[in-house]
Write a protein that holds these residues in place. Sequence first.
Motif, PDB file in Angstrom:
ATOM      1  N   TYR A   8       0.877  -1.273   0.118  1.00  0.00           N
ATOM      2  CA  TYR A   8       0.062   0.053   0.016  1.00  0.00           C
ATOM      3  C   TYR A   8       0.724   1.253   0.055  1.00  0.00           C
ATOM      4  O   TYR A   8       1.987   1.169   0.588  1.00  0.00           O
ATOM      5  N   TRP A   9       0.342   2.331  -0.455  1.00  0.00           N
ATOM      6  CA  TRP A   9       0.916   3.642  -0.591  1.00  0.00           C
ATOM      7  C   TRP A   9       0.132   4.648   0.240  1.00  0.00           C
ATOM      8  O   TRP A   9      -0.955   4.516   0.071  1.00  0.00           O
ATOM      9  N   LEU A  10       0.750   5.221   1.275  1.00  0.00           N
ATOM     10  CA  LEU A  10       0.109   6.430   1.791  1.00  0.00           C
ATOM     11  C   LEU A  10       0.132   7.591   1.120  1.00  0.00           C
ATOM     12  O   LEU A  10       1.405   7.974   0.694  1.00  0.00           O
ATOM     13  N   VAL A  11      -0.922   8.005   0.807  1.00  0.00           N
ATOM     14  CA  VAL A  11      -0.979   9.319  -0.229  1.00  0.00           C
ATOM     15  C   VAL A  11      -1.717  10.627   0.683  1.00  0.00           C
ATOM     16  O   VAL A  11      -2.765  10.305   1.198  1.00  0.00           O
ATOM     17  N   ASN A  12      -1.343  11.605   0.219  1.00  0.00           N
ATOM     18  CA  ASN A  12      -1.914  12.758   0.833  1.00  0.00           C
ATOM     19  C   ASN A  12      -3.025  13.396  -0.263  1.00  0.00           C
ATOM     20  O   ASN A  12      -2.950  12.936  -1.427  1.00  0.00           O
ATOM     21  N   PRO A  13      -3.729  14.420   0.147  1.00  0.00           N
ATOM     22  CA  PRO A  13      -4.806  14.897  -0.682  1.00  0.00           C
ATOM     23  C   PRO A  13      -4.054  15.487  -2.098  1.00  0.00           C
ATOM     24  O   PRO A  13      -4.792  15.664  -3.088  1.00  0.00           O
ATOM     25  N   GLU A  14      -2.823  15.728  -2.098  1.00  0.00           N
ATOM     26  CA  GLU A  14      -2.077  16.369  -3.114  1.00  0.00           C
ATOM     27  C   GLU A  14      -1.570  15.265  -3.995  1.00  0.00           C
ATOM     28  O   GLU A  14      -0.802  15.389  -5.074  1.00  0.00           O
ATOM     29  N   LYS A  15      -1.861  13.939  -3.757  1.00  0.00           N
ATOM     30  CA  LYS A  15      -1.534  12.771  -4.442  1.00  0.00           C
ATOM     31  C   LYS A  15       0.079  12.490  -4.583  1.00  0.00           C
ATOM     32  O   LYS A  15       0.503  12.291  -5.326  1.00  0.00           O
ATOM     33  N   GLU A  16       0.714  13.079  -3.541  1.00  0.00           N
ATOM     34  CA  GLU A  16       1.924  12.571  -3.175  1.00  0.00           C
ATOM     35  C   GLU A  16       2.254  11.347  -2.267  1.00  0.00           C
ATOM     36  O   GLU A  16       1.369  11.159  -1.650  1.00  0.00           O
ATOM     37  N   ILE A  17       3.225  10.398  -2.689  1.00  0.00           N
ATOM     38  CA  ILE A  17       3.344   9.194  -1.880  1.00  0.00           C
ATOM     39  C   ILE A  17       4.130   9.571  -0.748  1.00  0.00           C
ATOM     40  O   ILE A  17       5.314   9.983  -0.995  1.00  0.00           O
ATOM     41  N   ILE A  18       3.601   9.601   0.390  1.00  0.00           N
ATOM     42  CA  ILE A  18       4.112   9.883   1.619  1.00  0.00           C
ATOM     43  C   ILE A  18       4.959   8.793   2.137  1.00  0.00           C
ATOM     44  O   ILE A  18       6.041   8.849   2.795  1.00  0.00           O
ATOM     45  N   GLY A  19       4.550   7.338   2.085  1.00  0.00           N
ATOM     46  CA  GLY A  19       5.191   6.365   2.475  1.00  0.00           C
ATOM     47  C   GLY A  19       4.524   4.987   1.907  1.00  0.00           C
ATOM     48  O   GLY A  19       3.536   5.044   1.255  1.00  0.00           O
ATOM     49  N   VAL A  20       5.185   3.938   2.023  1.00  0.00           N
ATOM     50  CA  VAL A  20       5.049   2.513   1.587  1.00  0.00           C
ATOM     51  C   VAL A  20       4.747   1.712   2.742  1.00  0.00           C
ATOM     52  O   VAL A  20       5.720   1.664   3.871  1.00  0.00           O
ATOM     53  N   GLY A  43       6.096  -4.320   7.217  1.00  0.00           N
ATOM     54  CA  GLY A  43       7.397  -3.312   7.131  1.00  0.00           C
ATOM     55  C   GLY A  43       6.680  -2.143   6.439  1.00  0.00           C
ATOM     56  O   GLY A  43       5.969  -1.948   5.676  1.00  0.00           O
ATOM     57  N   TYR A  44       7.241  -1.159   6.815  1.00  0.00           N
ATOM     58  CA  TYR A  44       7.047   0.266   6.288  1.00  0.00           C
ATOM     59  C   TYR A  44       8.120   1.301   6.170  1.00  0.00           C
ATOM     60  O   TYR A  44       9.329   1.159   6.697  1.00  0.00           O
ATOM     61  N   ASP A  45       8.043   2.099   5.083  1.00  0.00           N
ATOM     62  CA  ASP A  45       8.989   3.418   5.148  1.00  0.00           C
ATOM     63  C   ASP A  45       8.380   4.526   4.864  1.00  0.00           C
ATOM     64  O   ASP A  45       7.314   4.592   4.116  1.00  0.00           O
ATOM     65  N   VAL A  46       8.768   5.590   5.654  1.00  0.00           N
ATOM     66  CA  VAL A  46       8.166   7.002   5.372  1.00  0.00           C
ATOM     67  C   VAL A  46       9.257   7.617   4.405  1.00  0.00           C
ATOM     68  O   VAL A  46      10.264   7.590   4.797  1.00  0.00           O
ATOM     69  N   ALA A  47       8.857   8.346   3.377  1.00  0.00           N
ATOM     70  CA  ALA A  47       9.836   9.113   2.438  1.00  0.00           C
ATOM     71  C   ALA A  47      10.337  10.266   3.199  1.00  0.00           C
ATOM     72  O   ALA A  47       9.753  10.782   4.369  1.00  0.00           O
ATOM     73  N   PRO A  48      11.753  10.287   3.247  1.00  0.00           N
ATOM     74  CA  PRO A  48      12.788  11.315   3.782  1.00  0.00           C
ATOM     75  C   PRO A  48      12.186  12.814   4.000  1.00  0.00           C
ATOM     76  O   PRO A  48      12.000  13.158   5.239  1.00  0.00           O
TER      77      PRO A  48
END
Length: 176
Positions: A65-77, A97-102
């Motif tokens: 899964y991808w965590l996306v914000n209202p601006e359709k940016e991928i915040i994390g996986v 397991g998960y990763d948040v974009a820097p």
Amino acid sequence: MELISPNREYMEAFQRFYNDYANNDVANAEYYLEGVQNFERYIQTLNDESNGVNLKEDYVPCHHYWLVNPEKEIIGVIRVRHNIETPFLALEGGHIGYDVAPNFRGQGHGTTMLKLALPKACQLGIHKALITADEDNIASRTVIERNGGQLDKIVQGIVFPYPIARYWVECCGAKP
């Protein structure tokens, strides 16, 4: 914020996600390199893993899964493995397991992402998930603890040879 399944509509967002890693977390950028080299194949691989198809050796079915914000940016996986029936997963990899974009770290997105993923794990029949973090990764351990994680023990990793904190988290009581 919402969790979505990886899809072709997010190709440009994924490129930005990867560039964030390449510029700010080079050591982990390689995990996402395939996604910029051949995005179509990458999406197909992730979908195959979700369905338990064409799995690599020692892989188990795994929803991505991808965590996306209202601006359709991928915040994390975040990855929800259907089981931990390999020695690596049972000891140090865990169910989730998960990763948040820097550029999005330190803003609570990891906590949100895990909170949203726990009910998805429950839907897969996982009532208690093993989630691990490097012992010295206070940020990741805090994410797990904020989602009800109970420390099981610290183990010495084999594939990643350093101390790893193992937590168990209830999945079926979590509300998205």
